[in-house]
Design an enzyme around this catalytic site. Structure first.
Site, PDB file in Angstrom:
ATOM      1  N   HIS A   1      13.484  11.691   4.160  1.00  0.00           N
ATOM      2  CA  HIS A   1      12.748  12.564   4.902  1.00  0.00           C
ATOM      3  C   HIS A   1      12.392  13.910   3.400  1.00  0.00           C
ATOM      4  CE1 HIS A   1      10.854  14.928   7.142  1.00  0.00           C
ATOM      5  NE2 HIS A   1      11.006  16.170   6.784  1.00  0.00           N
TER       6      HIS A   1
ATOM      7  N   SER B   1      -1.018  27.020  -4.733  1.00  0.00           N
ATOM      8  CA  SER B   1      -0.269  28.453  -4.801  1.00  0.00           C
ATOM      9  C   SER B   1      -1.178  28.858  -5.938  1.00  0.00           C
ATOM     10  CB  SER B   1       0.679  28.387  -5.225  1.00  0.00           C
ATOM     11  OG  SER B   1       1.030  28.309  -3.453  1.00  0.00           O
TER      12      SER B   1
ATOM     13  N   THR C   1       6.937  26.907   6.472  1.00  0.00           N
ATOM     14  CA  THR C   1       5.817  26.564   6.515  1.00  0.00           C
ATOM     15  C   THR C   1       4.976  27.768   6.765  1.00  0.00           C
ATOM     16  OG1 THR C   1       6.736  24.315   6.550  1.00  0.00           O
ATOM     17  CG2 THR C   1       4.337  24.539   6.531  1.00  0.00           C
TER      18      THR C   1
ATOM     19  N   TYR D   1       8.789  15.733   1.466  1.00  0.00           N
ATOM     20  CA  TYR D   1       8.757  17.487   0.647  1.00  0.00           C
ATOM     21  C   TYR D   1       8.322  17.612  -1.179  1.00  0.00           C
ATOM     22  CZ  TYR D   1       9.726  18.804   5.409  1.00  0.00           C
ATOM     23  OH  TYR D   1       8.933  18.799   6.267  1.00  0.00           O
TER      24      TYR D   1
ATOM     25  N   HIS E   1      13.843  10.463  12.212  1.00  0.00           N
ATOM     26  CA  HIS E   1      12.941   8.919  11.993  1.00  0.00           C
ATOM     27  C   HIS E   1      13.551   7.778  12.336  1.00  0.00           C
ATOM     28  CE1 HIS E   1      10.543  10.915   8.664  1.00  0.00           C
ATOM     29  NE2 HIS E   1      11.398  11.604   8.705  1.00  0.00           N
TER      30      HIS E   1
ATOM     31  N   TRP F   1       7.362   0.394   3.997  1.00  0.00           N
ATOM     32  CA  TRP F   1       8.520   0.236   2.808  1.00  0.00           C
ATOM     33  C   TRP F   1       9.827   1.236   2.508  1.00  0.00           C
ATOM     34  CZ3 TRP F   1       9.205   5.356   0.875  1.00  0.00           C
ATOM     35  CH2 TRP F   1       8.804   6.328   1.836  1.00  0.00           C
TER      36      TRP F   1
ATOM     37  N   SER G   1      12.859   6.445 -13.371  1.00  0.00           N
ATOM     38  CA  SER G   1      11.454   7.675 -14.201  1.00  0.00           C
ATOM     39  C   SER G   1      11.180   8.459 -13.558  1.00  0.00           C
ATOM     40  CB  SER G   1      10.733   6.528 -14.072  1.00  0.00           C
ATOM     41  OG  SER G   1       9.472   7.206 -14.274  1.00  0.00           O
ATOM     42  N   SER G   2      12.416   8.347 -11.651  1.00  0.00           N
ATOM     43  CA  SER G   2      11.784   9.400 -11.831  1.00  0.00           C
ATOM     44  C   SER G   2      12.802  10.989 -12.392  1.00  0.00           C
ATOM     45  CB  SER G   2      11.863   9.497  -9.779  1.00  0.00           C
ATOM     46  OG  SER G   2      10.556   9.165  -9.851  1.00  0.00           O
TER      47      SER G   2
ATOM     48  N   ARG H   1       1.947   0.830  15.549  1.00  0.00           N
ATOM     49  CA  ARG H   1       1.357   0.233  14.031  1.00  0.00           C
ATOM     50  C   ARG H   1       1.593  -1.344  13.084  1.00  0.00           C
ATOM     51  NH1 ARG H   1       5.984   4.358  11.013  1.00  0.00           N
ATOM     52  NH2 ARG H   1       4.556   3.061   8.715  1.00  0.00           N
TER      53      ARG H   1
ATOM     54  N   HIS I   1       0.745  -0.870  -0.214  1.00  0.00           N
ATOM     55  CA  HIS I   1       0.721  -0.003   0.364  1.00  0.00           C
ATOM     56  C   HIS I   1       0.685   1.125   0.024  1.00  0.00           C
ATOM     57  CE1 HIS I   1      -3.295   2.953   2.057  1.00  0.00           C
ATOM     58  NE2 HIS I   1      -2.101   3.225   2.402  1.00  0.00           N
TER      59      HIS I   1
END
Lengths: 36, 533
Positions: free
Chosen positions: B255, B270, B330, B259, B305, B144, B171-172, B452, B79
């Site tokens: 991390h 925006s 932010t 973003y 993390h 993951w 790909s990215s 979790r 997932h």
């Protein structure tokens, strides 16, 4: 900016960012090699 | 019809799209590739969503009902991988493909053939990943994050997981090279960097993040592969390796990845808020600096993390304060969106509703992030449902709502027709109610200590779990309305070129639907300047 100049710019930018990506890939594997 | 559009039609009505499947297989047109990315992402959204339904059905009441614990773990892992790499990221790449060339007045992406490769690698990568569900030992089940040594216990699926992650990364990286090269080299003559729309800016920053961190993930999984098959011990303690080093490397990627999934969302919002507030974006330049600041800080906070793996106090303090610092840029963004709306002539069409929900609900995710950033508190929250609540608030009413907002906002430009506004609003309200019903109770579950990644739990957690499961099923079903809106999108009233009364930018100067080729000659300075105002 004429077409030839633009093409040059595209090639240059593409090469720079590809080099950055490769440097991160090899660099982090080297960190692994040096630490293990 | 605008001058630009007339110019485009005069010169380029002689060649349209290729016929048949070849149009898609060999696509080099940014609009076709954008469409394929968006359809692929929606498909993955439903596959990943189906896995979420399995997870929430199993957790609806205590005890083991439907699936074995091993399969439950496979579902949580798959997932996450599918939603992160298959749904959210490709959706933003799809929006980038469609909109960036039109927003900067370029005829296409700078490297159209590579653009084709970037897309077509993705179905292969996810075909491989999904095929692991049918392999002996099942799909990857180690989460993951792929922490060793657990992930090295994966069965036959392991090399396929590594290969598919490499493909997603390639790909990215190719996609982001294309975005950077296009933005740097193909802007309309008068479009200086600070005149670029926020969506283009946030994508430029995101693309640099991708260039820096996707190779790091690739390096980490390459080392996992060699540990498993080639006798190395990068992460194997028995061979002198360090499993915690994997966590450091993974989160150095992980991390900024957060973003990568939220900066383009900031860009979409925006664009939308000024349109429906009928005002210019408040503090455009400060938004650019804030996004850059967030991107920089994302590289120096990864170890938040990992507070529980053990680290020196100075390390904890550094990562804690660096993380809390992200609240400043932010906050600048949230302030600017609110200031844009202040005294604006606001209307509440579907894209604006999704954007407003984004501002409120993403902020909730941001606040729980601040709570998690506090190292002593995080040691209590770590690996509980509080973390699950936090990142789902950031990713679902955050990234996913922004994608929905963008889809509704630009859909008339893509199809040439207005979508069904009533259905759009129904989709919004049901999504908003159910998303909160799903994820808000998870805060309480986490604070009460529910861990979790477990298929069963103590009975005191029943009520909130049942509520979350009802919410999840409601949220999943609500998304079918979106599919119906898309299917019937061609039946609505004809869209005008500008579509929305308050919209500004070059993309609104071309006809709706956008012609197959746009800006084959750069837009004239006057038109470009008017569009920026």
């Amino acid at each position: 900016m004429d077409d030839t100049e633009r093409k040059k710019g595209i090639r240059r930018t593409a090469l720079i960012v590809t080099a950055i990506a490769l440097a991160f890939y090899v660099g982090f594997i080297m960190i692994g090699v040096l630490r293990s | 019809m605008s001058t630009v559009a007339a110019d485009v039609l005069d010169h380029h009505d002689d060649h349209g799209p290729a016929k048949g499947i070849g149009r898609w297989l060999f696509a080099t047109n940014h609009k076709d590739i954008g469409t394929m990315y968006l359809i692929f992402s929606l498909t993955m959204f439903f596959i990943g969503g189906a896995m979420a339904m399995v997870i929430r059905s199993e957790l609806a009441i205590p005890g083991l009902q439907f699936v074995h614990p091993e399969f439950f773990n496979q579902m949580t892992t798959m997932h996450a991988l599918i939603m992160v790499f298959g749904a959210v990221m490709p959706a933003f790449v799809g929006l980038a493909n469609w909109m960036i060339p039109m927003m900067i007045g370029a005829p296409d992406m700078a490297l159209p053939r590579m653009n084709n490769w970037s897309f077509w690698i993705l179905p292969v990568a996810f075909g491989i990943l999904l095929s692991t569900l049918f392999m002996p030992g099942g799909a990857p089940a180690g989460g993951w994050t792929m922490y060793p040594p657990l992930i090295l216990q994966t069965g036959d699926a392991f090399p396929f997981l590594i290969f598919s992650v490499h493909l997603m990364g390639i790909s990215s990286i190719m996609g982001s090279i294309n975005v950077i090269v296009t933005i740097i080299n193909m802007r309309a003559p008068d479009m200086t960097l600070l005149k670029m729309p926020m969506f283009v800016w946030t994508w430029l920053i995101t693309a640099y993040l991708l260039i820096a961190v996707m190779p790091v993930l690739a390096g980490a999984v390459t080392m996992l592969l060699t540990d498993q098959f080639f006798g190395t011990s990068f992460f194997l303690a028995a061979g002198g390796g360090d499993p915690v080093m994997f966590q450091h490397i993974f989160w150095f990627f992980g991390h900024p990845e957060v973003y990568i999934m939220i900066l383009p969302a900031f860009g979409v919002v925006s664009e939308i808020i000024p349109t429906f507030s009928r005002k210019k974006l408040f503090g455009h330049d400060s938004m650019v600096y804030a996004a850059s600041c967030i991107a920089f800080l994302s590289f120096i906070v990864w170890a938040h993390h990992m507070f529980t793996v053990g680290m020196p106090l100075t390390g904890q303090l550094f990562f804690m304060f660096a993380t809390m610092l992200i609240a400043v840029p932010t906050g600048v963004k949230i302030f600017n969106w609110v200031a844009t709306m202040w005294r604006g002539s606001m209307t509440f069409e579907t894209p604006m509703l999704f954007s407003l929900a984004f501002v409120f609900l993403f902020t909730i995710g941001g606040f729980s992030g601040l709570m998690l950033a506090a190292a002593p508190a995080d040691i209590q929250y770590h690996d509980t449902y509080f973390v699950v609540a936090h990142f789902h608030y950031v990713l679902v009413p955050g990234s996913v709502f922004a994608i929905m907002a963008g889809a509704y906002y630009w859909l008339p430009k893509w199809t040439g027709h207005m979508y069904n506004e009533n259905l759009g609003k129904l989709h919004f309200w049901l999504s908003t109610i159910f998303v909160n019903l799903t994820f808000f109770p998870m805060h309480f579950l986490g604070l009460a200590g529910m861990p979790r990644r477990i298929p069963d739990y103590s009975t005191q957690f029943t009520d909130f779990n049942t509520i979350a499961s009802i919410g999840a099923i409601g949220f999943g079903l609500s998304q079918l309305i979106f599919v119906w809106v898309l299917v019937t999108a061609w039946k609505g009233a004809r869209a005008t070129d500008r579509v929305w009364e308050g919209s500004h930018g070059l993309e609104w100067t071309v006809p709706s639907p956008a012609p197959y080729h746009t800006f084959t000659t750069p837009p004239k300075a006057r038109i470009a300047n008017e569009a920026f105002e």
